[in-house]
Design a protein around this motif. Structure first.
Motif, PDB file in Angstrom:
ATOM      1  N   GLN A 108       0.832  -1.203   0.000  1.00 54.46           N
ATOM      2  CA  GLN A 108       0.000   0.000   0.000  1.00 54.46           C
ATOM      3  C   GLN A 108       0.869   1.256   0.000  1.00 54.46           C
ATOM      4  N   HIS A 109       1.902   1.268   0.830  1.00 58.08           N
ATOM      5  CA  HIS A 109       2.786   2.431   0.909  1.00 58.08           C
ATOM      6  C   HIS A 109       3.625   2.558  -0.368  1.00 58.08           C
ATOM      7  N   ILE A 110       4.036   1.410  -0.910  1.00 58.56           N
ATOM      8  CA  ILE A 110       4.804   1.443  -2.161  1.00 58.56           C
ATOM      9  C   ILE A 110       3.939   1.994  -3.289  1.00 58.56           C
ATOM     10  N   TRP A 111       2.672   1.559  -3.333  1.00 53.02           N
ATOM     11  CA  TRP A 111       1.779   2.008  -4.404  1.00 53.02           C
ATOM     12  C   TRP A 111       1.479   3.503  -4.294  1.00 53.02           C
ATOM     13  N   GLU A 112       1.412   4.022  -3.088  1.00 50.91           N
ATOM     14  CA  GLU A 112       1.180   5.462  -2.927  1.00 50.91           C
ATOM     15  C   GLU A 112       2.309   6.262  -3.566  1.00 50.91           C
ATOM     16  N   VAL A 113       3.547   5.777  -3.411  1.00 50.34           N
ATOM     17  CA  VAL A 113       4.696   6.462  -4.010  1.00 50.34           C
ATOM     18  C   VAL A 113       4.672   6.295  -5.527  1.00 50.34           C
ATOM     19  N   VAL A 114       4.393   5.059  -5.981  1.00 50.80           N
ATOM     20  CA  VAL A 114       4.375   4.781  -7.419  1.00 50.80           C
ATOM     21  C   VAL A 114       3.271   5.584  -8.110  1.00 50.80           C
ATOM     22  N   SER A 115       2.084   5.627  -7.507  1.00 52.62           N
ATOM     23  CA  SER A 115       0.971   6.352  -8.120  1.00 52.62           C
ATOM     24  C   SER A 115       1.257   7.852  -8.189  1.00 52.62           C
ATOM     25  N   GLN A 116       1.968   8.372  -7.191  1.00 51.29           N
ATOM     26  CA  GLN A 116       2.345   9.791  -7.231  1.00 51.29           C
ATOM     27  C   GLN A 116       3.322  10.047  -8.371  1.00 51.29           C
ATOM     28  N   MET A 117       4.224   9.090  -8.583  1.00 49.88           N
ATOM     29  CA  MET A 117       5.184   9.201  -9.683  1.00 49.88           C
ATOM     30  C   MET A 117       4.449   9.147 -11.030  1.00 49.88           C
ATOM     31  N   VAL A 118       3.478   8.238 -11.138  1.00 47.07           N
ATOM     32  CA  VAL A 118       2.698   8.111 -12.372  1.00 47.07           C
ATOM     33  C   VAL A 118       1.894   9.382 -12.629  1.00 47.07           C
ATOM     34  N   PHE A 119       1.376   9.983 -11.559  1.00 46.30           N
ATOM     35  CA  PHE A 119       0.606  11.222 -11.696  1.00 46.30           C
ATOM     36  C   PHE A 119       1.420  12.317 -12.375  1.00 46.30           C
ATOM     37  N   TYR A 120       2.664  12.499 -11.922  1.00 50.13           N
ATOM     38  CA  TYR A 120       3.495  13.557 -12.497  1.00 50.13           C
ATOM     39  C   TYR A 120       4.071  13.166 -13.858  1.00 50.13           C
ATOM     40  N   ALA A 121       4.102  11.858 -14.150  1.00 50.11           N
ATOM     41  CA  ALA A 121       4.581  11.399 -15.457  1.00 50.11           C
ATOM     42  C   ALA A 121       3.464  11.364 -16.491  1.00 50.11           C
ATOM     43  N   THR A 122       2.256  11.751 -16.098  1.00 50.64           N
ATOM     44  CA  THR A 122       1.103  11.777 -16.989  1.00 50.64           C
ATOM     45  C   THR A 122       0.684  13.225 -17.223  1.00 50.64           C
ATOM     46  N   PRO A 123       0.385  13.606 -18.456  1.00 46.07           N
ATOM     47  CA  PRO A 123      -0.017  14.996 -18.728  1.00 46.07           C
ATOM     48  C   PRO A 123      -1.414  15.306 -18.195  1.00 46.07           C
ATOM     49  N   ILE A 124      -1.472  15.571 -16.899  1.00 43.39           N
ATOM     50  CA  ILE A 124      -2.737  15.910 -16.239  1.00 43.39           C
ATOM     51  C   ILE A 124      -2.762  17.392 -15.906  1.00 43.39           C
ATOM     52  N   ILE A 125      -1.743  17.851 -15.183  1.00 42.68           N
ATOM     53  CA  ILE A 125      -1.687  19.255 -14.770  1.00 42.68           C
ATOM     54  C   ILE A 125      -0.908  20.117 -15.767  1.00 42.68           C
ATOM     55  N   TYR A 126      -0.310  19.478 -16.751  1.00 38.49           N
ATOM     56  CA  TYR A 126       0.410  20.208 -17.796  1.00 38.49           C
ATOM     57  C   TYR A 126       0.053  19.586 -19.143  1.00 38.49           C
ATOM     58  N   PRO A 127       0.074  20.363 -20.213  1.00 39.92           N
ATOM     59  CA  PRO A 127      -0.254  19.813 -21.531  1.00 39.92           C
ATOM     60  C   PRO A 127       0.897  18.975 -22.088  1.00 39.92           C
ATOM     61  N   LEU A 128       0.561  17.950 -22.830  1.00 38.51           N
ATOM     62  CA  LEU A 128       1.580  17.102 -23.440  1.00 38.51           C
ATOM     63  C   LEU A 128       2.434  17.884 -24.425  1.00 38.51           C
ATOM     64  N   SER A 129       1.839  18.901 -25.043  1.00 35.16           N
ATOM     65  CA  SER A 129       2.578  19.711 -26.020  1.00 35.16           C
ATOM     66  C   SER A 129       3.778  20.406 -25.389  1.00 35.16           C
ATOM     67  N   MET A 130       3.691  20.695 -24.090  1.00 36.07           N
ATOM     68  CA  MET A 130       4.802  21.340 -23.390  1.00 36.07           C
ATOM     69  C   MET A 130       6.018  20.428 -23.361  1.00 36.07           C
ATOM     70  N   VAL A 131       5.780  19.121 -23.206  1.00 40.19           N
ATOM     71  CA  VAL A 131       6.876  18.145 -23.203  1.00 40.19           C
ATOM     72  C   VAL A 131       7.341  17.862 -24.623  1.00 40.19           C
ATOM     73  N   SER A 132       6.384  17.667 -25.539  1.00 36.43           N
ATOM     74  CA  SER A 132       6.718  17.301 -26.920  1.00 36.43           C
ATOM     75  C   SER A 132       7.506  18.403 -27.618  1.00 36.43           C
ATOM     76  N   HIS A 133       7.247  19.649 -27.262  1.00 40.80           N
ATOM     77  CA  HIS A 133       7.942  20.769 -27.910  1.00 40.80           C
ATOM     78  C   HIS A 133       9.428  20.768 -27.581  1.00 40.80           C
ATOM     79  N   ASN A 134       9.762  20.495 -26.316  1.00 39.30           N
ATOM     80  CA  ASN A 134      11.163  20.526 -25.885  1.00 39.30           C
ATOM     81  C   ASN A 134      11.836  19.163 -25.955  1.00 39.30           C
ATOM     82  N   TYR A 135      11.054  18.111 -25.693  1.00 44.86           N
ATOM     83  CA  TYR A 135      11.607  16.760 -25.680  1.00 44.86           C
ATOM     84  C   TYR A 135      10.667  15.830 -26.458  1.00 44.86           C
TER      85      TYR A 135
END
Length: 275
Positions: free
Chosen positions: A177-204
């Motif tokens: 449960q504790h491991i998944w909380e960390v992993v899910s937080q990592m997945v959250f920031y690795a997914t374009p939710i709070i930022y547009p994907l175009s911001m990443v695609s433009h630079n990288y």
């Protein structure tokens, strides 16, 4: 065909009845004693959206260049809330319902499915709010909106596969449960939710394409593209030319479900003994 349908109905009738009752009970107990009750299914995502909107849109000026970006942000937040809730409650579902497993005989997987169905109901309520919000913000719906259920089915399949795996591991290892909380937080920031994907695609551009290999990011972007903005929202089909590569996140969703079912069935017989 009718004989096959009748046979399937008779075989799974008991399981469907148990599933229906568990979903109803879980949904009623979830908000029992709270003042707003079921309204929290809408209020909580809206409150989180309000915070994200003020921080990332107003102050940090995150945008994909379209006036519909607040709707895009709201939809991403609601879809993430569904995935987070489905996997989080699914992870604890077997242990939390251990008393029922020891008293009543029924397929164990129903408990995990009922937990994810509760999250699916909340998502359905939130989708109504998203539709209203989209109309107010001048979103012009196209025929692609009819494809939205397919995107949600794909996301649910992936979430259910993850929930089955996590529920199985949690019975044996409570630290998951504790491991998944960390992993899910990592997945959250690795997914374009709070930022547009175009911001990443433009630079990288390479990283932007790799992000779309995730079933979560791909289904989020497809849902936004089909419902809100088919012109500007980037999806795997307009970022990667190879159709075989484009099918990878869809295949991963199915693979996770198959793996989850296999692992769950293999170890579920000893759940009652372990708990």
């Amino acid at each position: 065909m009718k004989a096959l349908a009748r046979k399937m109905t008779e075989r799974y009738h008991y399981s469907l009845v148990v599933l229906k009752e568990l979903v109803k009970t879980d949904f009623k107990l979830r908000y029992q004693g709270s003042f707003l009750g079921i309204a929290w299914s809408v209020v909580k995502p809206l409150m989180l959206f309000g915070i994200m909107y003020m921080v990332f849109v107003r102050f940090l000026h995150f945008t994909d260049g379209t006036p519909q970006y607040p709707v895009v942000l709201l939809m991403g937040n609601c879809l993430w809330q569904f995935f987070s809730e489905a996997t989080g409650t699914g992870l604890r579902s077997i242990v939390d319902r251990g008393d029922i497993l020891r008293k009543i005989h029924f397929p164990n997987y129903i408990i995990v499915v009922s937990a994810t169905c509760g999250a699916l109901i909340s998502l359905g309520i939130n989708l109504v709010v998203i539709m209203l919000f989209a109309v107010v913000n001048g979103v012009h719906f196209t025929w692609r909106a009819l494809l939205l259920p397919l995107n949600l089915i794909e996301l649910y399949v992936f979430a259910l596969g993850c929930a089955l795996l996590l529920a199985t591991m949690y019975v044996h290892f409570r630290d998951i449960q504790h491991i998944w909380e960390v992993v899910s937080q990592m997945v959250f920031y690795a997914t374009p939710i709070i930022y547009p994907l175009s911001m990443v695609s433009h630079n990288y551009p390479v990283i932007g394409k790799l992000m779309l290999m995730s079933p979560i990011a791909q289904s989020f972007q497809d849902a936004r593209h089909n419902l809100i903005d088919p012109q500007n929202v980037q999806i795997i089909w307009n970022q990667i030319g190879n159709p075989a590569i484009c099918l990878i996140p869809y295949a991963l969703s199915i693979a996770f479900l198959i793996l989850g079912v296999y692992v769950f069935r293999k170890y579920s017989r000893k759940f009652a003994e372990i708990m």
